[in-house]
Design a protein around this motif. Structure first.
Motif, mmCIF file in Angstrom:
data_model
loop_
_atom_site.group_PDB
_atom_site.id
_atom_site.type_symbol
_atom_site.label_atom_id
_atom_site.label_comp_id
_atom_site.label_asym_id
_atom_site.label_seq_id
_atom_site.Cartn_x
_atom_site.Cartn_y
_atom_site.Cartn_z
ATOM 1 N N SER A 12 0.821 -1.223 0.000
ATOM 2 C CA SER A 12 0.000 0.000 0.000
ATOM 3 C C SER A 12 0.848 1.263 0.000
ATOM 4 C CB SER A 12 -0.911 0.009 1.236
ATOM 5 O OG SER A 12 -0.129 0.117 2.421
ATOM 6 N N GLY A 13 2.176 1.096 0.056
ATOM 7 C CA GLY A 13 3.059 2.253 0.139
ATOM 8 C C GLY A 13 3.369 2.669 1.554
ATOM 9 N N VAL A 14 2.763 1.987 2.518
ATOM 10 C CA VAL A 14 2.999 2.251 3.943
ATOM 11 C C VAL A 14 3.331 0.920 4.620
ATOM 12 C CG1 VAL A 14 1.970 3.019 6.115
ATOM 13 C CG2 VAL A 14 1.440 4.229 3.987
ATOM 14 N N LEU A 15 4.360 0.904 5.456
ATOM 15 C CA LEU A 15 4.725 -0.298 6.204
ATOM 16 C C LEU A 15 3.914 -0.327 7.495
ATOM 17 C CD1 LEU A 15 6.713 -2.760 6.419
ATOM 18 C CD2 LEU A 15 8.139 -1.254 7.842
ATOM 19 N N ARG A 16 3.030 -1.310 7.623
ATOM 20 C CA ARG A 16 2.207 -1.444 8.827
ATOM 21 C C ARG A 16 2.907 -2.391 9.805
ATOM 22 N NH1 ARG A 16 -2.867 -3.863 5.957
ATOM 23 N NH2 ARG A 16 -1.097 -5.034 5.127
ATOM 24 N N ALA A 17 3.269 -1.858 10.952
ATOM 25 C CA ALA A 17 4.012 -2.634 11.952
ATOM 26 C C ALA A 17 3.106 -2.972 13.124
ATOM 27 C CB ALA A 17 5.224 -1.850 12.435
ATOM 28 N N SER A 18 2.950 -4.260 13.399
ATOM 29 C CA SER A 18 2.136 -4.730 14.514
ATOM 30 C C SER A 18 2.936 -4.606 15.803
ATOM 31 C CB SER A 18 1.719 -6.187 14.268
ATOM 32 O OG SER A 18 0.910 -6.659 15.312
ATOM 33 N N ILE A 19 2.391 -3.856 16.769
ATOM 34 C CA ILE A 19 3.086 -3.568 18.028
ATOM 35 C C ILE A 19 2.283 -4.138 19.191
ATOM 36 C CG2 ILE A 19 3.960 -1.757 19.544
ATOM 37 C CD1 ILE A 19 5.462 -1.927 16.890
ATOM 38 N N ASN A 20 2.947 -4.925 20.033
ATOM 39 C CA ASN A 20 2.310 -5.536 21.203
ATOM 40 C C ASN A 20 2.699 -4.775 22.465
ATOM 41 O OD1 ASN A 20 1.320 -7.236 23.230
ATOM 42 N ND2 ASN A 20 3.101 -8.599 23.098
ATOM 43 N N LEU A 21 1.760 -4.022 23.027
ATOM 44 C CA LEU A 21 2.021 -3.293 24.264
ATOM 45 C C LEU A 21 1.984 -4.205 25.487
ATOM 46 C CD1 LEU A 21 -0.012 -0.003 23.727
ATOM 47 C CD2 LEU A 21 2.439 -0.371 23.406
ATOM 48 N N GLY A 22 1.642 -5.481 25.284
ATOM 49 C CA GLY A 22 1.605 -6.432 26.390
ATOM 50 C C GLY A 22 2.969 -6.855 26.866
ATOM 51 N N VAL A 69 -0.751 -9.986 11.822
ATOM 52 C CA VAL A 69 0.235 -10.305 10.785
ATOM 53 C C VAL A 69 -0.216 -11.516 9.970
ATOM 54 C CG1 VAL A 69 2.619 -11.008 10.358
ATOM 55 C CG2 VAL A 69 2.124 -9.240 12.054
ATOM 56 N N VAL A 70 -0.732 -12.532 10.647
ATOM 57 C CA VAL A 70 -1.207 -13.722 9.941
ATOM 58 C C VAL A 70 -2.304 -13.347 8.946
ATOM 59 C CG1 VAL A 70 -2.434 -15.912 10.207
ATOM 60 C CG2 VAL A 70 -0.562 -15.334 11.768
ATOM 61 N N ALA A 71 -3.202 -12.446 9.358
ATOM 62 C CA ALA A 71 -4.316 -12.023 8.496
ATOM 63 C C ALA A 71 -3.902 -10.925 7.522
ATOM 64 C CB ALA A 71 -5.480 -11.544 9.356
ATOM 65 N N GLU A 72 -2.627 -10.527 7.573
ATOM 66 C CA GLU A 72 -2.071 -9.476 6.708
ATOM 67 C C GLU A 72 -2.759 -8.132 6.901
ATOM 68 O OE1 GLU A 72 -0.389 -10.454 2.968
ATOM 69 O OE2 GLU A 72 -0.892 -12.571 3.140
ATOM 70 N N ARG A 73 -3.190 -7.878 8.136
ATOM 71 C CA ARG A 73 -3.616 -6.528 8.502
ATOM 72 C C ARG A 73 -2.403 -5.710 8.945
ATOM 73 N NH1 ARG A 73 -7.319 -9.645 11.306
ATOM 74 N NH2 ARG A 73 -6.456 -8.965 13.315
ATOM 75 N N ALA A 74 -1.256 -6.378 9.033
ATOM 76 C CA ALA A 74 0.026 -5.729 9.304
ATOM 77 C C ALA A 74 1.076 -6.450 8.466
ATOM 78 C CB ALA A 74 0.374 -5.786 10.785
ATOM 79 N N ASP A 75 2.155 -5.732 8.152
ATOM 80 C CA ASP A 75 3.178 -6.269 7.245
ATOM 81 C C ASP A 75 4.355 -6.891 7.977
ATOM 82 O OD1 ASP A 75 1.800 -5.163 4.870
ATOM 83 O OD2 ASP A 75 2.361 -3.238 5.764
ATOM 84 N N ILE A 76 4.655 -6.387 9.153
ATOM 85 C CA ILE A 76 5.713 -6.950 9.987
ATOM 86 C C ILE A 76 5.233 -6.939 11.442
ATOM 87 C CG2 ILE A 76 7.635 -6.253 8.493
ATOM 88 C CD1 ILE A 76 8.168 -3.966 10.569
ATOM 89 N N GLY A 77 5.912 -7.730 12.274
ATOM 90 C CA GLY A 77 5.589 -7.735 13.697
ATOM 91 C C GLY A 77 6.794 -8.149 14.500
ATOM 92 N N PHE A 78 6.632 -8.115 15.806
ATOM 93 C CA PHE A 78 7.711 -8.396 16.751
ATOM 94 C C PHE A 78 7.210 -9.433 17.732
ATOM 95 C CE2 PHE A 78 8.020 -4.247 14.983
ATOM 96 C CZ PHE A 78 9.364 -4.083 14.682
ATOM 97 N N PHE A 79 7.736 -10.669 17.608
ATOM 98 C CA PHE A 79 7.154 -11.803 18.315
ATOM 99 C C PHE A 79 8.230 -12.690 18.939
ATOM 100 C CE2 PHE A 79 4.924 -11.285 14.162
ATOM 101 C CZ PHE A 79 3.826 -10.576 14.634
ATOM 102 N N ALA A 80 7.817 -13.427 19.945
ATOM 103 C CA ALA A 80 8.647 -14.525 20.424
ATOM 104 C C ALA A 80 8.551 -15.671 19.416
ATOM 105 C CB ALA A 80 8.172 -14.991 21.792
ATOM 106 N N ILE A 81 9.685 -16.240 19.076
ATOM 107 C CA ILE A 81 9.713 -17.349 18.129
ATOM 108 C C ILE A 81 9.010 -18.550 18.746
ATOM 109 C CG2 ILE A 81 11.208 -18.958 16.878
ATOM 110 C CD1 ILE A 81 13.341 -16.730 16.852
ATOM 111 N N ASP A 82 8.073 -19.126 18.015
ATOM 112 C CA ASP A 82 7.335 -20.290 18.489
ATOM 113 C C ASP A 82 6.874 -21.084 17.279
ATOM 114 O OD1 ASP A 82 5.802 -21.409 21.100
ATOM 115 O OD2 ASP A 82 4.541 -21.648 19.318
#
Length: 243
Positions: A12-22, A69-82
């Motif tokens: 879309s021309g914008v990088l959507r980053a998924s952020i977890n405040l938890g 991220v799985v649903a592609e409502r965000a392009d990148i995210g920051f997660f624990a590897i699992d």
């Protein structure tokens, strides 16, 4: 970054980053309510690398951040590897290592991490968090109770008179200071490997570009500087992976 890679990450021309405040080690809010933290710094640095603006898509729990991220409502995210998350998300190597700890009441008979997995012991975790995924696999006898988010684990633990609270060591230490009569079990029950990730549907070239970015920011000192700048305790920079 080639135009094709940029398009893969930001169609879309914008990088959507998924952020977890938890996870307060990586993301929090400043006095104005704006998201701040290590993951925000990394998202903006990657946006600069791509040459596109960054939109922060903010959630209060890890599970919601993963779903975006799985649903592609965000392009990148920051997660624990699992491995469960890895079915749909291409992870980089870890950029930060975070300790997972147990919290109990002062009067609890539990003294060691190894004693938690017993019949009759209830363990509280944040729903969908890395601790939830890990303990769901590892605990054979104890009963898991899922709080709505990781920051609400201790509230649930106290309100429901449960035996153990599990989560990010720094979050549990902060809760321990706010509530009298609590103690952390010594050591840690796991180490979280915190990574960046993108939907697997974006292709192998995109996954490789994100991997290379993470290795570069570890080696350059960017991640260490971000941890220091945000005064983060209880986390360390993950080793650089040999390419």
């Amino acid at each position: 970054m080639s135009p094709e890679i940029v398009k893969n990450f930001a169609p879309s021309g914008v990088l959507r980053a998924s952020i977890n405040l938890g996870n307060p080690i990586l993301a929090n809010k400043d006095a104005s309510g704006a998201p701040v933290g290590v993951s925000i710094d990394l998202a903006r640095a990657f946006g600069e690398r791509l040459g596109v603006p960054v939109e922060l898509v903010v959630f209060d729990a890890a599970g919601k951040s993963v779903e975006a991220v799985v649903a592609e409502r965000a392009d990148i995210g920051f997660f624990a590897i699992d491995p469960v998350r890895g079915a749909d998300i291409a992870f980089t190597a870890a950029y930060v290592l975070i300790e997972g700890s147990y919290l109990v009441r002062d009067g609890s008979p539990l003294k060691r991490n190894e004693e938690v997995d017993q019949q009759g012991v209830s363990v509280t975790v944040g729903k969908g968090s890395a601790y939830d995924l890990y303990l769901t696999r590892e605990l054979k006898h104890a009963h898991i109770v899922r709080a709505p988010t990781s920051p609400s684990v201790v509230e649930t633990f106290l309100a429901q008179q449960l035996d153990v609270a599990a989560g990010v060591k720094q979050q549990l230490e902060a809760d321990q200071k706010r509530h009298a009569g609590l103690r952390l079990l010594p050591g840690r029950f796991m180490v979280i490997q915190q990574a960046m990730g993108t939907p697997k549907s974006r292709g192998q070239a995109a996954a490789a570009a994100l991997e290379a970015f993470v290795e570069e920011i570890k080696a350059s000192g960017f991640v260490a500087d971000a941890l220091s700048r945000h005064r983060i305790q209880g986390a360390s920079v993950a080793p650089v992976t040999t390419q």
